[in-house]
Write a protein that holds these residues in place. Structure first.
Motif, PDB file in Angstrom:
ATOM      1  N   ASP A  20      -9.431 -18.942  -9.638  1.00 13.25           N
ATOM      2  CA  ASP A  20      -8.267 -18.819 -10.512  1.00 13.25           C
ATOM      3  C   ASP A  20      -6.986 -18.641  -9.690  1.00 13.25           C
ATOM      4  N   ASP A  21      -5.903 -19.257 -10.155  1.00 17.09           N
ATOM      5  CA  ASP A  21      -4.616 -19.144  -9.471  1.00 17.09           C
ATOM      6  C   ASP A  21      -4.033 -17.737  -9.542  1.00 17.09           C
ATOM      7  N   ASP A  22      -4.409 -16.973 -10.554  1.00 16.91           N
ATOM      8  CA  ASP A  22      -3.810 -15.653 -10.755  1.00 16.91           C
ATOM      9  C   ASP A  22      -4.650 -14.532 -10.141  1.00 16.91           C
ATOM     10  N   ARG A  23      -5.519 -14.874  -9.182  1.00 18.23           N
ATOM     11  CA  ARG A  23      -6.388 -13.857  -8.604  1.00 18.23           C
ATOM     12  C   ARG A  23      -6.375 -13.946  -7.086  1.00 18.23           C
ATOM     13  N   LEU A  24      -6.529 -12.792  -6.443  1.00 15.72           N
ATOM     14  CA  LEU A  24      -6.695 -12.714  -4.996  1.00 15.72           C
ATOM     15  C   LEU A  24      -8.005 -12.007  -4.696  1.00 15.72           C
ATOM     16  N   ASN A  25      -8.817 -12.579  -3.829  1.00 17.57           N
ATOM     17  CA  ASN A  25      -9.987 -11.871  -3.317  1.00 17.57           C
ATOM     18  C   ASN A  25      -9.568 -11.031  -2.120  1.00 17.57           C
ATOM     19  N   ALA A  26     -10.178  -9.863  -1.965  1.00 21.90           N
ATOM     20  CA  ALA A  26      -9.795  -8.946  -0.893  1.00 21.90           C
ATOM     21  C   ALA A  26     -11.039  -8.417  -0.193  1.00 21.90           C
ATOM     22  N   VAL A  27     -10.979  -8.399   1.141  1.00 27.05           N
ATOM     23  CA  VAL A  27     -12.055  -7.852   1.964  1.00 27.05           C
ATOM     24  C   VAL A  27     -11.431  -6.923   2.997  1.00 27.05           C
ATOM     25  N   ALA A  28     -11.995  -5.736   3.160  1.00 22.11           N
ATOM     26  CA  ALA A  28     -11.484  -4.778   4.143  1.00 22.11           C
ATOM     27  C   ALA A  28     -12.034  -5.101   5.523  1.00 22.11           C
ATOM     28  N   PHE A  29     -11.120  -5.227   6.494  1.00 20.46           N
ATOM     29  CA  PHE A  29     -11.479  -5.370   7.898  1.00 20.46           C
ATOM     30  C   PHE A  29     -10.833  -4.205   8.638  1.00 20.46           C
ATOM     31  N   GLY A  30     -11.627  -3.178   8.921  1.00 17.48           N
ATOM     32  CA  GLY A  30     -11.060  -1.987   9.542  1.00 17.48           C
ATOM     33  C   GLY A  30     -10.033  -1.372   8.612  1.00 17.48           C
ATOM     34  N   PRO A  31      -8.852  -0.995   9.147  1.00 23.22           N
ATOM     35  CA  PRO A  31      -7.828  -0.373   8.301  1.00 23.22           C
ATOM     36  C   PRO A  31      -7.016  -1.382   7.494  1.00 23.22           C
ATOM     37  N   ALA A  32      -7.212  -2.675   7.714  1.00 22.95           N
ATOM     38  CA  ALA A  32      -6.408  -3.696   7.037  1.00 22.95           C
ATOM     39  C   ALA A  32      -7.198  -4.346   5.908  1.00 22.95           C
ATOM     40  N   MET A  33      -6.464  -4.980   5.010  1.00 24.01           N
ATOM     41  CA  MET A  33      -7.061  -5.686   3.888  1.00 24.01           C
ATOM     42  C   MET A  33      -6.708  -7.163   4.005  1.00 24.01           C
ATOM     43  N   ALA A  34      -7.738  -8.014   4.060  1.00 25.95           N
ATOM     44  CA  ALA A  34      -7.545  -9.458   4.117  1.00 25.95           C
ATOM     45  C   ALA A  34      -7.548 -10.012   2.703  1.00 25.95           C
ATOM     46  N   LEU A  35      -6.527 -10.791   2.356  1.00 25.20           N
ATOM     47  CA  LEU A  35      -6.347 -11.319   1.010  1.00 25.20           C
ATOM     48  C   LEU A  35      -6.430 -12.834   1.032  1.00 25.20           C
ATOM     49  N   ARG A  36      -7.052 -13.407   0.009  1.00 26.31           N
ATOM     50  CA  ARG A  36      -7.148 -14.860  -0.081  1.00 26.31           C
ATOM     51  C   ARG A  36      -6.951 -15.280  -1.527  1.00 26.31           C
ATOM     52  N   GLY A  37      -6.048 -16.232  -1.718  1.00 29.66           N
ATOM     53  CA  GLY A  37      -5.816 -16.796  -3.038  1.00 29.66           C
ATOM     54  C   GLY A  37      -5.803 -18.304  -2.948  1.00 29.66           C
ATOM     55  N   ARG A  38      -5.381 -18.930  -3.993  1.00 30.42           N
ATOM     56  CA  ARG A  38      -5.258 -20.387  -4.007  1.00 30.42           C
ATOM     57  C   ARG A  38      -4.024 -20.762  -3.197  1.00 30.42           C
ATOM     58  N   GLY A  39      -4.222 -21.365  -2.031  1.00 26.23           N
ATOM     59  CA  GLY A  39      -3.100 -21.714  -1.170  1.00 26.23           C
ATOM     60  C   GLY A  39      -2.406 -20.508  -0.597  1.00 26.23           C
ATOM     61  N   PHE A  40      -3.139 -19.423  -0.405  1.00 30.49           N
ATOM     62  CA  PHE A  40      -2.537 -18.190   0.126  1.00 30.49           C
ATOM     63  C   PHE A  40      -3.574 -17.435   0.936  1.00 30.49           C
ATOM     64  N   ALA A  41      -3.148 -16.877   2.064  1.00 36.10           N
ATOM     65  CA  ALA A  41      -4.006 -16.002   2.867  1.00 36.10           C
ATOM     66  C   ALA A  41      -3.116 -15.112   3.716  1.00 36.10           C
ATOM     67  N   ALA A  42      -3.444 -13.817   3.769  1.00 42.55           N
ATOM     68  CA  ALA A  42      -2.664 -12.862   4.563  1.00 42.55           C
ATOM     69  C   ALA A  42      -3.482 -11.600   4.747  1.00 42.55           C
ATOM     70  N   SER A  43      -3.148 -10.853   5.793  1.00 46.17           N
ATOM     71  CA  SER A  43      -3.761  -9.548   6.032  1.00 46.17           C
ATOM     72  C   SER A  43      -2.647  -8.516   6.103  1.00 46.17           C
ATOM     73  N   ALA A  44      -2.909  -7.357   5.536  1.00 51.11           N
ATOM     74  CA  ALA A  44      -1.871  -6.324   5.492  1.00 51.11           C
ATOM     75  C   ALA A  44      -2.505  -4.959   5.335  1.00 51.11           C
ATOM     76  N   GLN A  45      -1.682  -3.933   5.543  1.00 48.71           N
ATOM     77  CA  GLN A  45      -2.126  -2.571   5.290  1.00 48.71           C
ATOM     78  C   GLN A  45      -2.330  -2.381   3.782  1.00 48.71           C
ATOM     79  N   PRO A  46      -3.242  -1.494   3.382  1.00 53.69           N
ATOM     80  CA  PRO A  46      -3.544  -1.334   1.950  1.00 53.69           C
ATOM     81  C   PRO A  46      -2.326  -1.028   1.084  1.00 53.69           C
ATOM     82  N   ASP A  47      -1.337  -0.299   1.628  1.00 55.08           N
ATOM     83  CA  ASP A  47      -0.189   0.061   0.791  1.00 55.08           C
ATOM     84  C   ASP A  47       0.757  -1.123   0.543  1.00 55.08           C
ATOM     85  N   LEU A  48       0.505  -2.265   1.216  1.00 59.02           N
ATOM     86  CA  LEU A  48       1.336  -3.448   0.988  1.00 59.02           C
ATOM     87  C   LEU A  48       0.638  -4.491   0.110  1.00 59.02           C
TER      88      LEU A  48
END
Length: 367
Positions: A142-170
């Motif tokens: 779905d375009d309106d959803r992001l999957n998230a997986v924790a890698f250490g202290p960071a959270m990796a996010l993946r969506g449709r045409g989107f990918a980024a890693s960030a701290q949980p508070d972001l």
């Protein structure tokens, strides 16, 4: 099928690395690789998953052309999002997409890429591919959803045409109106890592030597090739055929033309490319100098043994500082802390002073 080793590069270079050995589509072995191990790991194809917080990942509508021209075009399209000069960046392209579809592009600093390869060398392994962690997360339907997986202290996010890693508070800031779905099933996470190891979506190592070999070309060439690519595919063919024969005068002429369009007041300077770089570097950081100074003090204090030696705030040259620290990985921690405050740290020089490391940095807004 020959076995493949998957290694997770940790956030700190002093930590051991978890690994899997994949054979026949399943896990044959799992464990930890230690820096002080006496026995060296078995030789085999190796794919490393790196922390993705400092990797810029985009899907871009690139014009037709060869890999070199598309990398140049990608750099030009992303110029406002990248703080480092082109000769300090590695650009990796994903698979060639179907006609009319955007292409995956990943950009990382050469210094960080070298730090990862040095870490793997210390483990006794040589990576055939390095993949940012966010690209190992399954893409949602779905375009309106992001999957998230924790890698250490960071959270990796993946969506449709989107990918980024960030701290949980972001995460909420990056997600916007999209719903975040954490993937907490260990088997599901492991399977997505296996899939990425067997078929890496992108390889950050693919252009490392190429970028080093053309370090003198910098943003001027990226601007020239990028501008040509955006004008006409027919001009692209000519540029591809002639790029190895382009003279310094031709490069300078194209760079001047781009700068005259973007910043007319700089076009008559003796070196307009450098003048434009200085303007970008001197741009005031987000929140002003006081907020940036407070963020820098907090970031330095958060790293054990790090000290702020020098801080210069000058409208003509921007915000600069010198930091003394113990490990090369310390600057990554400081950079991540500053990025969390909307600030970009760029290393301009590094000196080993009797066992201590002195890093010169500039500070600007994340663009």
């Amino acid at each position: 099928m020959k076995p493949t080793r998957l290694i997770l590069i940790p956030g700190l270079g002093s930590e051991p690395a978890p690994f899997l050995v994949i054979a026949d589509g399943g896990v044959r072995e799992r464990g930890m690789l230690a820096l002080d191990a006496v026995e060296r790991p078995e030789l085999m194809r190796t794919v490393a998953v790196a922390p993705g917080a400092d990797v810029t990942i985009r899907w871009l509508d690139l014009p037709p052309g060869g890999p070199a021209q598309q990398r140049a075009a990608a750099l030009w399209m992303l110029k406002d999002s990248l703080a480092a000069p082109a000769d300090r960046l590695a650009v990796a392209l994903g698979p060639v997409p179907a006609a009319g579809q955007p292409r995956l592009v990943a950009v990382v600093g050469l210094s960080l890429l070298q730090a990862w390869t040095d870490y793997l060398d210390a483990l006794g392994v040589r990576a055939d591919a390095i993949v940012p962690d966010a690209l190992t997360v399954p893409e949602p339907e779905d375009d309106d959803r992001l999957n998230a997986v924790a890698f250490g202290p960071a959270m990796a996010l993946r969506g449709r045409g989107f990918a980024a890693s960030a701290q949980p508070d972001l995460v909420d800031l990056l997600a916007g109106s999209r719903r975040v779905t954490p993937i907490e099933d260990g088997d599901a996470v492991e399977q997505s890592l296996i899939d990425a190891a067997l078929s890496p979506p992108v390889n950050l190592l693919s252009t490392q030597e190429r970028v080093r070999g053309v370090s003198r070309r910098s943003w001027g060439l990226a601007a020239a090739l990028g501008g040509l690519l955006l004008v006409s595919p027919l001009v692209l063919v000519a540029a591809a055929a002639a790029r190895d024969d382009m003279s310094a005068r031709a490069d300078a002429g194209r760079a001047r033309a781009e700068i005259a369009r973007a910043a007319p007041d700089l076009a008559d300077r003796p070196d307009p490319v450098e003048a434009l770089r200085q303007r970008v570097r001197a741009a005031p950081p987000a929140g002003g100098a006081i907020a940036a100074t407070a963020a820098l003090f907090a970031a330095v204090e958060g790293v054990q043994g790090a000290e702020l030696d020098l801080l210069i705030v000058d409208p003509a040259v921007g915000m600069k500082a010198s930091v003394t620290h113990a490990d090369y990985e310390d600057m990554q921690l400081i950079s991540r802390a500053m990025r969390a405050n909307g600030l970009q740290v760029t290393e301009t020089g590094t000196l080993d002073d009797r066992g201590r490391i002195v890093s010169d940095i500039t500070i600007g807004s994340v663009r």
